[in-house]
Design a protein around this motif. Structure first.
Motif, PDB file in Angstrom:
ATOM      1  N   VAL A 279     -62.145   3.322  36.360  1.00  9.86           N
ATOM      2  CA  VAL A 279     -60.869   2.843  36.894  1.00  9.86           C
ATOM      3  C   VAL A 279     -60.934   1.341  37.155  1.00  9.86           C
ATOM      4  CG1 VAL A 279     -59.383   2.943  38.928  1.00  9.86           C
ATOM      5  CG2 VAL A 279     -60.140   5.057  37.844  1.00  9.86           C
ATOM      6  N   ARG A 280     -62.055   0.886  37.698  1.00 12.43           N
ATOM      7  CA  ARG A 280     -62.191  -0.553  37.968  1.00 12.43           C
ATOM      8  C   ARG A 280     -62.163  -1.341  36.652  1.00 12.43           C
ATOM      9  NH1 ARG A 280     -67.198  -2.637  41.532  1.00 12.43           N
ATOM     10  NH2 ARG A 280     -68.383  -2.261  39.636  1.00 12.43           N
ATOM     11  N   ALA A 281     -62.868  -0.828  35.637  1.00  8.25           N
ATOM     12  CA  ALA A 281     -62.890  -1.520  34.343  1.00  8.25           C
ATOM     13  C   ALA A 281     -61.498  -1.544  33.715  1.00  8.25           C
ATOM     14  CB  ALA A 281     -63.874  -0.834  33.407  1.00  8.25           C
ATOM     15  N   TYR A 282     -60.780  -0.419  33.807  1.00  9.79           N
ATOM     16  CA  TYR A 282     -59.426  -0.336  33.264  1.00  9.79           C
ATOM     17  C   TYR A 282     -58.531  -1.395  33.911  1.00  9.79           C
ATOM     18  CZ  TYR A 282     -54.590   1.281  33.311  1.00  9.79           C
ATOM     19  OH  TYR A 282     -53.221   1.321  33.260  1.00  9.79           O
ATOM     20  N   ALA A 283     -58.616  -1.505  35.243  1.00  7.80           N
ATOM     21  CA  ALA A 283     -57.759  -2.456  35.955  1.00  7.80           C
ATOM     22  C   ALA A 283     -58.125  -3.893  35.581  1.00  7.80           C
ATOM     23  CB  ALA A 283     -57.887  -2.246  37.461  1.00  7.80           C
TER      24      ALA A 283
ATOM     25  N   ILE B 203     -59.707 -14.665  36.407  1.00  5.02           N
ATOM     26  CA  ILE B 203     -59.189 -14.091  37.660  1.00  5.02           C
ATOM     27  C   ILE B 203     -60.333 -13.912  38.645  1.00  5.02           C
ATOM     28  CG2 ILE B 203     -57.103 -12.871  36.888  1.00  5.02           C
ATOM     29  CD1 ILE B 203     -58.908 -10.467  36.291  1.00  5.02           C
ATOM     30  N   PRO B 204     -60.034 -13.704  39.928  1.00  2.56           N
ATOM     31  CA  PRO B 204     -61.108 -13.461  40.901  1.00  2.56           C
ATOM     32  C   PRO B 204     -61.865 -12.169  40.579  1.00  2.56           C
ATOM     33  CG  PRO B 204     -59.084 -14.046  42.024  1.00  2.56           C
ATOM     34  CD  PRO B 204     -58.721 -13.814  40.588  1.00  2.56           C
ATOM     35  N   LEU B 205     -63.178 -12.238  40.740  1.00  4.51           N
ATOM     36  CA  LEU B 205     -64.030 -11.083  40.465  1.00  4.51           C
ATOM     37  C   LEU B 205     -64.435 -10.468  41.795  1.00  4.51           C
ATOM     38  CD1 LEU B 205     -65.687  -9.459  38.339  1.00  4.51           C
ATOM     39  CD2 LEU B 205     -67.553 -11.009  38.802  1.00  4.51           C
ATOM     40  N   ILE B 206     -63.915  -9.282  42.076  1.00  2.89           N
ATOM     41  CA  ILE B 206     -64.227  -8.616  43.344  1.00  2.89           C
ATOM     42  C   ILE B 206     -64.860  -7.274  43.007  1.00  2.89           C
ATOM     43  CG2 ILE B 206     -63.237  -7.668  45.466  1.00  2.89           C
ATOM     44  CD1 ILE B 206     -60.961  -9.926  44.690  1.00  2.89           C
ATOM     45  N   ASP B 207     -66.176  -7.201  43.193  1.00  2.00           N
ATOM     46  CA  ASP B 207     -66.879  -5.970  42.802  1.00  2.00           C
ATOM     47  C   ASP B 207     -67.460  -5.243  44.016  1.00  2.00           C
ATOM     48  OD1 ASP B 207     -68.852  -7.714  43.442  1.00  2.00           O
ATOM     49  OD2 ASP B 207     -69.964  -7.541  41.557  1.00  2.00           O
ATOM     50  N   HIS B 208     -66.994  -5.581  45.209  1.00  2.10           N
ATOM     51  CA  HIS B 208     -67.394  -4.852  46.411  1.00  2.10           C
ATOM     52  C   HIS B 208     -66.283  -5.053  47.436  1.00  2.10           C
ATOM     53  CE1 HIS B 208     -68.734  -9.010  46.942  1.00  2.10           C
ATOM     54  NE2 HIS B 208     -68.608  -8.819  48.230  1.00  2.10           N
ATOM     55  N   LEU B 209     -66.372  -4.353  48.570  1.00  6.78           N
ATOM     56  CA  LEU B 209     -65.321  -4.508  49.579  1.00  6.78           C
ATOM     57  C   LEU B 209     -65.457  -5.868  50.242  1.00  6.78           C
ATOM     58  CD1 LEU B 209     -65.334  -1.016  51.319  1.00  6.78           C
ATOM     59  CD2 LEU B 209     -63.796  -1.855  49.546  1.00  6.78           C
TER      60      LEU B 209
ATOM     61  N   SER C  17     -65.226 -14.359  30.698  1.00  4.39           N
ATOM     62  CA  SER C  17     -66.435 -13.735  30.145  1.00  4.39           C
ATOM     63  C   SER C  17     -67.192 -12.960  31.226  1.00  4.39           C
ATOM     64  CB  SER C  17     -67.333 -14.795  29.521  1.00  4.39           C
ATOM     65  OG  SER C  17     -67.740 -15.718  30.504  1.00  4.39           O
ATOM     66  N   GLU C  18     -67.161 -13.468  32.469  1.00  3.96           N
ATOM     67  CA  GLU C  18     -67.843 -12.739  33.548  1.00  3.96           C
ATOM     68  C   GLU C  18     -67.105 -11.460  33.910  1.00  3.96           C
ATOM     69  OE1 GLU C  18     -68.960 -15.117  37.010  1.00  3.96           O
ATOM     70  OE2 GLU C  18     -69.215 -16.847  35.675  1.00  3.96           O
ATOM     71  N   ILE C  19     -65.768 -11.514  33.823  1.00  3.11           N
ATOM     72  CA  ILE C  19     -64.985 -10.299  34.065  1.00  3.11           C
ATOM     73  C   ILE C  19     -65.342  -9.260  33.003  1.00  3.11           C
ATOM     74  CG2 ILE C  19     -62.649  -9.356  34.266  1.00  3.11           C
ATOM     75  CD1 ILE C  19     -62.982 -11.385  36.394  1.00  3.11           C
TER      76      ILE C  19
ATOM     77  N   LEU D 185     -61.997   3.056  25.624  1.00  2.12           N
ATOM     78  CA  LEU D 185     -61.667   1.792  26.290  1.00  2.12           C
ATOM     79  C   LEU D 185     -62.731   0.739  25.989  1.00  2.12           C
ATOM     80  CD1 LEU D 185     -59.396   0.769  28.153  1.00  2.12           C
ATOM     81  CD2 LEU D 185     -60.900   1.165  30.081  1.00  2.12           C
ATOM     82  N   LEU D 186     -63.987   1.136  25.994  1.00  2.00           N
ATOM     83  CA  LEU D 186     -65.052   0.171  25.692  1.00  2.00           C
ATOM     84  C   LEU D 186     -64.924  -0.325  24.254  1.00  2.00           C
ATOM     85  CD1 LEU D 186     -67.512  -1.396  26.574  1.00  2.00           C
ATOM     86  CD2 LEU D 186     -68.943   0.566  26.047  1.00  2.00           C
ATOM     87  N   ALA D 187     -64.545   0.587  23.348  1.00  2.00           N
ATOM     88  CA  ALA D 187     -64.332   0.160  21.964  1.00  2.00           C
ATOM     89  C   ALA D 187     -63.238  -0.895  21.908  1.00  2.00           C
ATOM     90  CB  ALA D 187     -63.960   1.359  21.097  1.00  2.00           C
ATOM     91  N   LYS D 188     -62.160  -0.681  22.671  1.00  2.00           N
ATOM     92  CA  LYS D 188     -61.071  -1.660  22.654  1.00  2.00           C
ATOM     93  C   LYS D 188     -61.520  -2.988  23.265  1.00  2.00           C
ATOM     94  CE  LYS D 188     -56.776  -0.468  22.439  1.00  2.00           C
ATOM     95  NZ  LYS D 188     -55.493   0.148  22.774  1.00  2.00           N
ATOM     96  N   VAL D 189     -62.385  -2.918  24.270  1.00  2.00           N
ATOM     97  CA  VAL D 189     -62.935  -4.151  24.857  1.00  2.00           C
ATOM     98  C   VAL D 189     -63.734  -4.914  23.790  1.00  2.00           C
ATOM     99  CG1 VAL D 189     -64.598  -5.044  26.530  1.00  2.00           C
ATOM    100  CG2 VAL D 189     -62.979  -3.274  27.215  1.00  2.00           C
TER     101      VAL D 189
END
Lengths: 474, 299
Positions: A146-150, A161-167, A183-185, A216-220
């Motif tokens: 879900v996080r990757a999709y968003a 965009i901002p990278l937020i990978d924790h609370l 690229s980091e996203i 989804l990974l294939a599309k990425v």
């Protein structure tokens, strides 16, 4: 002296007791709070469902609610050559004419909605410790999907965009507003999806699955244009899993919920204000609240007439109330007796049609795209087999011997019309600037290359207090 | 200001007044210097030029330029080939292949300018040629160092768990060396080699074999992927498999020709084995891509 000793002991013990967190921060007994809520699998699962709820969005017309994907077509289809508003009015019409402003409410609603999805995924990930050993990998796989999709949608729409990978807390402004290179996203998206593929199976269609993560990974990879052979392998494992197939009748893809073609769809339930959608009601005349949006352009009608085969009649129709206008037929909430489509709800604004995010036809066409590998044409048997299956279903059964890049882009347009693919496809194929500037000058719109990214919402820039810079052209 | 100061000065001595006047006149000068126009502030958003270039699919000499400049109102493109443009997003068709320095100069309405240059290398995108794989010791001759310096005509064909073929000194095609398979019931042999090819490409495999007994055969399997031990063969994905079964006697070779198509993986391998009661021979193995007609886009 003896008494002092006892006094010190006494004070020390009082201090120790009073410092206990239970005493200072008691958990409410009559209500649920987020702190300390996630204690077992059942409670974490409610957090998991919460993530999908955030993608589902709120069926309302209040801009303070997160519409989420219920308004995604504004940012994708209406910003491509496929659709437009009926009346060319208001901020809804900024998309079709490429005049989007940084204060556009739909742009910022989508941005907020999708960071809400990311927040809910991070919330699940941060409470995995409380899950059982058996369930924990599944929850992790779902949350990371879900996080990757968003992030994948956000990075394609807004750029860096901002990278937020924790609370994070409200004071962590640097993290909340620093735009990191895309690229980091993408690195986070790829590592998240790899874990989803490892941890998930194909037991759900309305929740994340292995096949959804593979597609989804294939599309990425296709979007990045770097790893075509890996994309091909991923898609082949979806194809050879044998769990998915094309519906023989194109109409059934949209009007039979969770059919064999659906890989990942967001579920909606009709006539429940909390679980329904108003997506397609807005696409009609005097049914939704708007005067009609996502109306079909002349350009898209030409393409469908020429190349749609039997898909055309289930893709667009004439607006009976305004015969010069044309509407989308996919996802109709109130049916169409001439096309033998039943209404899905008694109130069209509380529609229950699921919104399909990944379906098998997309996988087959991506398979051909992966084999094309950025080239101009291919005659590889595997590519032709996949491509031909999609064409055969549409009744276009003449044998294909080579596939050009243009063939593939055209086929995707008519197969996946009005499903929020067109804009991303144009960008991924490197055709967006040429196609959209031609479309724009034909319709007196004002497209320029900077319109390929949306503006960062002005409210984010204001809140960032100088940390965030706007995209060029806004 | 000046009037207030003047009124004050009446109540004070001349001396003080002159000092105050001097100071106020100094200030007045400063104001005049600092504020050329009422309400004017410094230009905090000077223009900055930036662009990206992308090659057109239909004509490789044509490039589309995406203008990513900020705070600019006029644009001047210099494509480095004599062509210029003042469009926002420009398109240019270069005269020929080569490297061109493209410069975008932008300015805002205050006349402030900024420019950005980038080299664009115009080349016709190569039609990717399919790899013709190199097969080590394809003719089973000694003396090659293709696979280690053992110079044994079997070095390229070894695999863990497999028994390598024997070498026949002069029963090959043209009386040279060949791979020799003794009777398989008691002395089964296998020859294996991994190769690198292009993905999603059609290939033709050719090998020559000779048999001495009816019912014997030599078999080749083209494997998608490569093996590290013979026991992986059973579960391997095959691209093709075929037997050579024509018995024309020792020294009389027949061709075993297979057409196959690779998948996503460019790392493939081939494995020979046999079922034979009398000696069997293999020689001259080759794999070449299928050449398709057309593929010449007139430019």
């Amino acid at each position: 002296m003896k008494k002092i000793k006892y006094l010190i002991y006494g004070f020390l013990s009082i201090m120790m007791i009073s410092c206990g967190a239970d005493f200072l921060e008691p958990l409410p007994e009559s209500a649920i709070s987020s702190v300390g809520y996630f204690q077992n699998d059942e409670e974490i699962e409610t957090g998991v469902i919460g993530m999908y709820d955030a993608i589902q969005g709120v069926n309302s017309n209040n801009l303070d609610d997160n519409f989420s994907i219920q308004r995604e077509y504004y940012l994708t289809e209406m910003r491509s050559d496929n659709t437009r508003t009926k009346s060319s009015e208001g901020e809804a019409a900024q998309f079709e004419s490429y005049n989007v402003t940084a204060s556009n409410g739909i742009v910022s609603n989508y941005y907020i909605s999708f960071y809400e999805i990311i927040y809910r995924a991070n919330l699940v990930l941060e409470n995995l410790d409380a899950a059982s050993e058996a369930k924990s990998p599944k929850f992790e796989g779902e949350a990371k999907f879900v996080r990757a999709y968003a992030y994948f949608n956000l990075v394609r729409l807004y750029g860096d965009i901002p990278l937020i990978d924790h609370l994070i807390g409200p004071l962590e402004k640097e993290i909340a507003f620093t735009r990191v290179p895309s690229s980091e996203i993408y690195d986070l998206i790829i590592s998240d999806l790899k874990i989803s593929i490892q941890n998930l199976d194909n037991s759900f269609k309305n929740r994340a699955s292995k096949a959804a993560a593979q597609s989804l990974l294939a599309k990425v990879y296709l979007t990045l244009g770097t790893n075509y052979s890996e994309a091909q392998t991923l898609l082949e494992s979806v194809i050879t899993s044998g769990e998915f197939s094309l519906e023989s009748n194109f109409k059934d893809v949209f009007y039979t919920e969770n059919n064999d073609e659906v890989i990942f769809a967001i579920g909606y339930t009709s006539d429940l204000s909390s679980e329904s959608q108003n997506i397609s009601a807005e696409w009609l005349n005097s049914v939704g609240r708007t005067s009609g949006v996502n109306y079909v352009t002349a350009d898209a009608r030409l393409a469908l007439d020429a190349k749609g085969g039997n898909r055309t009649e289930y893709s667009y129709r004439q607006d009976m109330a305004q015969p010069t206008q044309y509407q989308v037929v996919k996802y109709l909430p109130n049916g169409d007796s001439s096309l033998d489509i039943e209404p899905t709800s008694s109130n069209p604004e509380l529609a229950g049609n699921d919104w399909i995010i990944i379906r098998y036809a997309d996988v087959l066409l991506m398979h051909a795209e992966a084999i094309l590998a950025g080239g101009q044409e291919t005659s590889a048997t595997a590519a032709i087999n996949s491509f031909q299956k999609v064409r055969d279903r549409a009744g276009l059964t003449e044998t294909v011997t080579t596939i050009t890049k243009q063939d593939l882009l055209d086929e995707r347009r008519v197969e996946l019309a009005f499903e929020n693919h067109r804009f991303f496809d144009l960008v991924r194929f490197g055709a967006a600037q040429e196609v959209l500037s031609a479309f724009s000058s034909m319709n007196d719109y004002s497209f320029s290359a900077t319109d390929l990214l949306l503006p960062i919402p002005q409210r984010e820039i204001n809140l960032s207090n100088g940390i965030m810079q706007q995209n060029p052209g806004y | 200001m000046k009037t207030i100061i003047y009124k004050l000065s009446i109540l004070r001595s001349f001396k003080l007044m002159s000092v105050v006047l001097m100071i106020s006149s100094l200030f007045a000068c400063d104001y005049e210097y600092d504020l050329p126009e009422t309400g004017s502030i410094a230009d905090k958003t000077p223009p900055s030029a930036n662009f990206t270039a992308s090659q057109s699919d239909t004509d490789f000499l044509t490039y589309n330029f995406a203008n990513l400049s900020n705070s600019a109102t006029t644009f001047m493109w210099d494509f480095g080939d004599g062509n210029t443009s003042t469009e926002l997003d420009a398109t240019n068709t270069f005269p020929d292949e080569g490297t061109y320095t493209v410069t975008l100069t932008v300015s805002d309405n205050l006349g402030v300018t900024n420019s950005f240059s980038k080299e664009v290398t115009v080349v016709e995108p190569p039609v990717p040629a399919a790899i013709t794989p190199v097969i080590g010791e394809a003719d089973f001759e000694d003396g090659s160092e293709a696979c280690g310096d053992g110079q044994d005509g079997r070095d390229c064909w070894r695999l863990s768990g497999a028994s390598i073929h024997q070498i026949s000194g002069s029963d090959g095609r043209g009386d040279t060396q060949a791979a020799k398979y003794p009777t398989s019931a008691t002395n089964a042999r296998q020859s294996y080699q991994g190769i690198t090819v292009s993905p999603n490409t059609k290939y033709i495999f050719t090998a020559y074999y000779a048999l001495r007994e009816d019912g014997d055969y030599i078999r080749v399997s083209i494997i998608d992927g490569q093996l590290s031990n013979l026991d992986e063969f059973e579960s391997a994905t095959l691209l093709a498999q075929e037997k050579g079964e024509v018995n024309d006697g020792k020294g009389n070779y027949n061709a075993l020709i297979i057409e196959f198509e690779t998948g996503a993986n460019g790392e493939i391998s081939m494995l020979f084995d046999s079922e034979n009661v009398s000696d069997a021979y293999i020689d001259d193995v080759s794999i070449v891509p299928v050449i398709e007609e057309e593929e010449t886009e007139g430019e």
